[in-house]
Write a protein that holds these residues in place. Sequence first.
Motif, short mmCIF file in Angstrom:
data_model
loop_
_atom_site.label_atom_id
_atom_site.label_comp_id
_atom_site.label_asym_id
_atom_site.label_seq_id
_atom_site.Cartn_x
_atom_site.Cartn_y
_atom_site.Cartn_z
N ASP A 769 6.90 7.48 3.00
CA ASP A 769 5.98 7.82 3.22
C ASP A 769 4.65 6.71 3.03
O ASP A 769 3.65 6.81 3.35
N GLN A 770 5.25 5.77 1.86
CA GLN A 770 4.95 4.49 1.61
C GLN A 770 4.42 3.77 2.78
O GLN A 770 3.90 2.87 2.78
N ILE A 771 5.76 3.36 3.68
CA ILE A 771 5.61 2.70 4.62
C ILE A 771 4.18 2.69 5.66
O ILE A 771 2.95 2.36 5.55
N ARG A 772 4.21 4.48 5.92
CA ARG A 772 3.02 4.87 6.78
C ARG A 772 1.79 4.77 5.99
O ARG A 772 0.86 4.22 6.48
N ASP A 773 1.91 5.29 4.14
CA ASP A 773 0.41 4.85 4.30
C ASP A 773 -0.33 3.65 4.29
O ASP A 773 -1.00 3.46 4.31
#
Length: 798
Positions: A769-773
């Motif tokens: 999720d961090q990568i996507r955000d």
Amino acid sequence: MSSEYGTAGVLAPEELRTTNAYWRACNYLSAGMLYLRANPLLREPLKAEHIKRRLLGHWGSDPGQSLAWVHLNRVIRKYDLNVLYISGPGHGAPATLSNSYLEGYYSEIYPDRSRDEAGMLRLFQMFSFPGQLGSHCTPETPGSIHVGGELGYSLSHGFGAAFDNPELIVAVMIGDGEAETGPLAASWHSNKFLNPVRDGAVLPILHLNGYKIANPTILARIPREQLESLIRGYGYSPYFVEGDQPEAMHQTMAEAMEQSILEIRRIQGTARSSTAAPELPSWPMIVLRSPKGWTGPKEMHGHKVENFWRAHQIPVPDPVTDKTSLAILESWLRSYKPEELFDENGTLVPELQKMAPAGGRRISANPHANGGALTRPLDLPAFGEYGIRVESPAVHYESPTATLATFLRDVMKRNMHSFRVFGPDETASNKLDAIYLASKKTWMESIKPEDIDGTEIARDGRVMEMLSEHTLEGWFEGYVLTGRHGLFNTYEAFIHIIDSMFNQHAKWLEKSKNEVRWRAPIPSLNFLISSLVWRQDHNGFSHQDPGFLDIVTNKSPTVTRIYLPPDANCLLSVADQCLRSRDYINVIVADKQAHLVYLDIDAAVRHCTKGIGIWDWASNDQGSEPDVVMACAGDVPTMEAVAAVAILREKLPQLKIRFLNVVDLYKLMPNTEYPHGLTDREFDSLFTTNTPVIFNFHGYPALVHKLTYKRSNHDNLHVHGYREKGNIDTPFEIAIINGIDRFNLCIDVINRVPKLQGSAAHVNEWLRDQIRDHLEYAYAEGIDKPEISNWIWPALPQ
């Protein structure tokens, strides 16, 4: 002042006779090297068994080169000159070897090639023979600093040798084939950087013999007025020496050489006696137009040879198997009348020995050609005084190269006659502009009033900038090969422009360091690679290439080193070590942008001295076997690895992590094969034998695998690095798409550590999720989130 000469001439009849005889001796030796394995003085009829079975070598440029050398000897004796000779024509070693042998210095270095019949035969037998002498000027050749393997660098080497050598004249013989190369074409502009007050002089001799291996040469075929306009446009005053009749050519060359030397002395004398800043002079040069393969066979089997491309290598190709060819070869060799040139012992006759200068004035014995013997250590300030204060690791940002610049500034101040910095219009861009406080950029052309406002140019500047990496590298090599010190800074992606020049210098060093014992160690070539792949988000894909490191590791580790200091203090320690070193090519990879500082100066020295080590403050495996080893090399990969460890220690406190940083890349190599590596036991104690190792690397991942493939734990080594993905990105985006970012590193750890399988699923989901955000934020705002750009090491429970 273009000029041509008739035959009335400078040389008196007796001097003309001995000059021509000495030149004949040079030509005889050059031809003998190509062919003879016996009967070196032709004291019996030439037979097939006297001829080498494999004929290798190059004849075409030798007579013209020897003509120049002989006439250089004349002005050296007359004016007591200090002359270095650089042979630019490809594979032109026979001329250099012949002249060195006739001067006697060659036999002083190599007593088995003595100045008699036996020594001459030994020289002939060794030339272009397996395991013996090469056909171009290799490190084994006395008087040479120029390897001659790849064309294009003779003139830039010559200027590099002349910088800060006020009494030296460098005669550079430029082949007309070589003159077609891009590097040579750019290097004509070197005259705009030569200061007649403090520097020596370069005398280019453009040798137009008309042909390359199988084609005409461009400059020999263009109209005379175009050639002269070209030369004048480059800022030189040409003297033309043209013809094919030896006696007339000796007279013409004698006068051209004399006038060139007098003009050099006039330029230097005027500049050195004036209190005003020197102006850019028009330096003399000589254009020598002589036949290719001059004095050799006119034709063979109905085909033109002399003054044609067939004279380039072996003019008589088949004397062993063809009696007609053998007769032509014998007639050619006897045309030099060796019985008049060498006495009964095979020694050059006394009247001709007097034609060579004495002692160190002999070109072959010039001490600048063995620059290590002239080298003096740099007066270096204590680099620790320039260090960044570190109260806690990874909480403060500093530019590594800007920090280094203050150190280099004072290196320059302390060594104003023996240290220069080279770079292609990028010194300020790479944040090294503090150097300008010690010395500005060299510029001998016009200076405009507005240049006072930040252009940083001056007649007496010592920073060398020109938008030609080839020319800069040639200057740098010529400078260190003659015993001085320097540093070359450039953008990482574009150091590839000088890949082949690096290759040639590495080969020179390997031979001279490991095999040619009489060559004294020279200062190292020091490359500072900056504007790195991971911070080329603004320039895009074209500026993203860390592959020079792969090129370097193809060469012998006895002469190459690669350093990836993780922060400013480590860069200071590495730079000091490199500037003190000898006989290496040191490649330092350090970014110009601000990066975290991890180690205080004392810890940085200890870490860089070891070259690889555990960072206890980032590790939590003390007293236990780690579950994973997090290793890294390079400033951005180190920051991402440190951030990954912080995430793992917060999210998965049960995980035991050992953190390793690599400064000296060659420490990854096994010590049994590579002299800079760790022993297997030392390596295993750091990396362990069965634990997953996640290695975050600055360059292409395959390079780490190449260096460690013989390691016992290689199967557990998983390397992250540049994967040839990039565009106009944010810094963190380019890290993500290449998989070196903190989140991808954590995901890899979770996937590799057996005890985390299944138990870290929620953490894994959070990481993705961090990568996507972060990618969405970068695409929306054009920058990275502040928590990435301003990240520091958090307070973690121990």
